[in-house]
Design an enzyme around this catalytic site. Structure first.
Site, PDB file in Angstrom:
ATOM      1  N   ASP A 193      -5.116  -2.911  -4.348  1.00 54.17           N
ATOM      2  CA  ASP A 193      -4.144  -2.008  -3.039  1.00 54.17           C
ATOM      3  C   ASP A 193      -3.344  -3.602  -2.923  1.00 54.17           C
ATOM      4  O   ASP A 193      -4.371  -4.326  -2.054  1.00 54.17           O
ATOM      5  CB  ASP A 193      -4.681  -1.622  -2.058  1.00 54.17           C
ATOM      6  CG  ASP A 193      -3.972  -1.497  -0.645  1.00 54.17           C
ATOM      7  OD1 ASP A 193      -3.280  -1.980   0.275  1.00 54.17           O
ATOM      8  OD2 ASP A 193      -4.230  -0.331  -0.094  1.00 54.17           O
ATOM      9  N   SER A 198       0.406  -0.788   0.323  1.00 52.90           N
ATOM     10  CA  SER A 198       0.041   0.155   0.175  1.00 52.90           C
ATOM     11  C   SER A 198       0.670   1.790   0.557  1.00 52.90           C
ATOM     12  O   SER A 198       1.835   1.796  -0.476  1.00 52.90           O
ATOM     13  CB  SER A 198      -0.880  -0.063   1.001  1.00 52.90           C
ATOM     14  OG  SER A 198      -2.265   1.019   1.134  1.00 52.90           O
TER      15      SER A 198
END
Length: 558
Positions: free
Chosen positions: A243, A54
């Site tokens: 993500d 992320s």
């Protein structure tokens, strides 16, 4: 040989500002340490592995380039690539300024802003003619193994044979993008794919749109090494990514695999890991959640916490458990050495037993340990054990029959325990509690509301990192320190911002957020076919005011 450091940076959303503070402090300390005339070659510290998920994956990719080619950009604590990206460049205003090419049903915030930041940080360098001279940061090794976690929304297909016949086929959604960054990597063709990976790695679901990336088994064999991979119809194949923190928020496992490509399970006495995460969580964080609390707002918040929490710290816990198992093997090896020296064991019988077991464990003279990136031959494994236990083998007489029996027996112990790809990992951690941070609220999106929040968390990160760097534990035998450095000034930290909630943020920030969110909700309604613009505005205002007012009350401090 210098000390080698692998850094793993967790997912963080707006708390990338905290991680930026930690990383600046670590880099500055290592730069001072390595530049000190009193630091000899064996005590230098070199960063040779960077991994992340992320926001941490985006930071890892930016750092890899800057450490090898843009070291001169680190001008000070409040003017450097990580501070400028995570504190100054990103903002709520920018995130809510969506473009006409960004459908509201695809993302709440502007993915174009993230793309623009990634281009500024990673590929703008190659728009200059000539490209600026490469400047290596004093903390960098000559090359860096880089890896980020990704979530593959299409899935990669694997198949395993089943008994008595047929095949079990399944999809794996956890993915990664790794590469070796060296002196030949300073070019646009190398960094454009990594820039795409950075954007995809940070594409938090719903908040930002997913990213399409073309992947190739042929060109990226380290990322698809499993022999059970099902053939692709075309190579390269385009997959859609989101993500990486969804499934693997603290990718220490990726770091360990990249380290193995460098160390080959040797020189562990010079290998260290640094884990950076703002997500340690408070001890009583979720113990009060009950059925009566499960309104939509609280339930959604809790479910997000469960998903992210489930993906977090698994690798760290696994590594600590593996450390205990490796330590037990070492203790058994030390005990075996002692009984051999005391003539309390029949060495020829030990050799016969060990050889028979190794023939079983290494069919065709090869064996792929659990978690390994590839097979190891019997001769390679014996050489590795000889290097790892060189002290014990020297005590037994180097190439003597005793030493050879010891080596083969320990290899048999290790293989039987599934530890062939495992090594003891010295892991240092720099973490924080939610109650220490300004941006932890709203699942770590709150830091985007105000630069004061991000500055606060950046300085908290610096403070925590300095405490770890100065900890006496780093000065003990076998540790990475002591480090020779003097920390630069840290601004006073406003503790009234610690642990703030949505209901406490400044009225101007809340007003700006409401205006931007209403605009985005209007766009959603129009995209859904609400016929009249006026009606869409009325519905958006009524719905959003009710939702935000309720959320503000429910997410206020208890």
């Amino acid at each position: 040989m210098p000390k080698k450091l692998a850094i793993t940076i967790s997912g963080a959303v707006s708390l990338g500002s905290y991680e930026a503070g930690v990383l600046y402090e670590v880099l500055d300390a290592i730069e001072q340490h390595n530049s000190d005339p009193a630091t000899d070659a064996g005590n230098r510290i070199e960063i040779d592995v960077l991994t992340g998920a992320s926001a941490g994956g985006m930071t890892a990719i930016i750092l890899a380039q800057k450490l090898l080619f843009g070291g001169g950009e680190f001008q000070g604590p409040y003017d450097n690539p990580v501070y400028n990206t995570w504190v100054k460049r990103i903002s709520l205003d920018g995130l809510q300024n969506t473009g006409p090419d960004e459908p509201a049903l695809h993302s709440l915030f502007s993915s174009n802003l993230i793309t623009a930041i990634s281009k500024e940080a990673l590929t703008a360098r190659y728009g200059s003619v000539p490209i600026p001279p490469a400047v290596k940061h004093p903390a960098a090794a000559d090359s860096i193994r880089l890896g980020v976690a990704l979530t593959n929304l299409n899935g990669v297909c694997y198949g395993r044979d089943v008994t008595p016949g047929g095949k079990f086929v399944y999809l794996e959604y956890g993915d990664q993008r790794t590469c070796l960054v060296d002196s030949t990597s300073d070019k646009l063709a190398f960094w454009e794919p990594m820039r795409q990976a950075a954007v995809a790695c940070g594409a938090f679901p719903v908040a930002f749109r997913p990213q399409d990336i073309a992947r190739s088994v042929q060109n990226e064999p380290d990322d698809f090494p499993d022999e059970n991979l099902e053939p692709w119809e075309t190579d390269p194949t385009t997959f859609t990514y989101s993500d990486g923190g969804i499934l693997q928020n603290q990718p220490l496992g990726i770091a360990k695999n990249l380290v193995d490509l460098i160390d080959k399970h040797l020189a562990q006495q010079c290998r260290y890991y640094l884990f950076v995460s703002p997500n340690a969580k408070d001890p009583q964080a979720n113990t009060t959640f009950r059925q009566a609390d499960a309104s939509y707002f609280k339930l959604i918040e809790r479910l997000l916490g469960v998903v992210i929490g489930q993906s977090g710290f698994h690798d760290w816990i696994t590594a600590e458990d593996m450390n205990r198992r490796v330590a037990l093997l070492d203790a058994r090896a030390a005990g075996l050495k002692d009984v051999i020296l005391a003539a309390e064991i029949d060495v020829p019988a030990l050799q016969t037993t060990a050889s028979a077991l190794l023939t079983l464990f290494f069919p065709n003279n090869t064996h792929t340990p659990p978690g390994a990136t590839g097979p190891e031959t019997l001769d390679e494994a014996k050489a590795r054990i000889a290097a790892q236990y060189k002290t014990e083998i020297a005590a037994l007489g180097a190439s003597s029959a005793q030493a050879i029996a010891f080596r083969d027996a320990v290899l048999a112990f290790e293989t039987a325990a599934g530890l062939g790809a495992r090594d003891e990992m010295t892991i240092y951690g720099v973490t924080a509690m939610d109650t220490e941070l300004a941006g932890a609220g709203l699942q770590a999106f709150l830091g985007f509301f105000d630069q004061d929040f991000r500055d606060h968390d950046y300085d908290v990160g610096r403070t925590h990192a300095r405490a770890v760097l100065n900890d006496p534990a780093l000065n003990t035998p076998g540790a990475i320190g002591p480090l020779r450095f003097t920390g630069k000034a840290i601004r006073p930290i406003n503790k009234s911002l610690n642990g703030i909630k949505l209901g406490q943020i400044p009225a101007a920030d809340l007003k700006q957020f409401k205006a931007g969110a209403k605009k985005r909700l209007n766009q959603m309604l129009r995209e859904l076919g609400v016929p009249a613009a006026f009606l869409a505005d009325v519905v958006a205002d009524a719905v959003f005011d009710g939702v935000l007012d309720r959320a503000t009350k429910e997410l206020a401090p208890v």
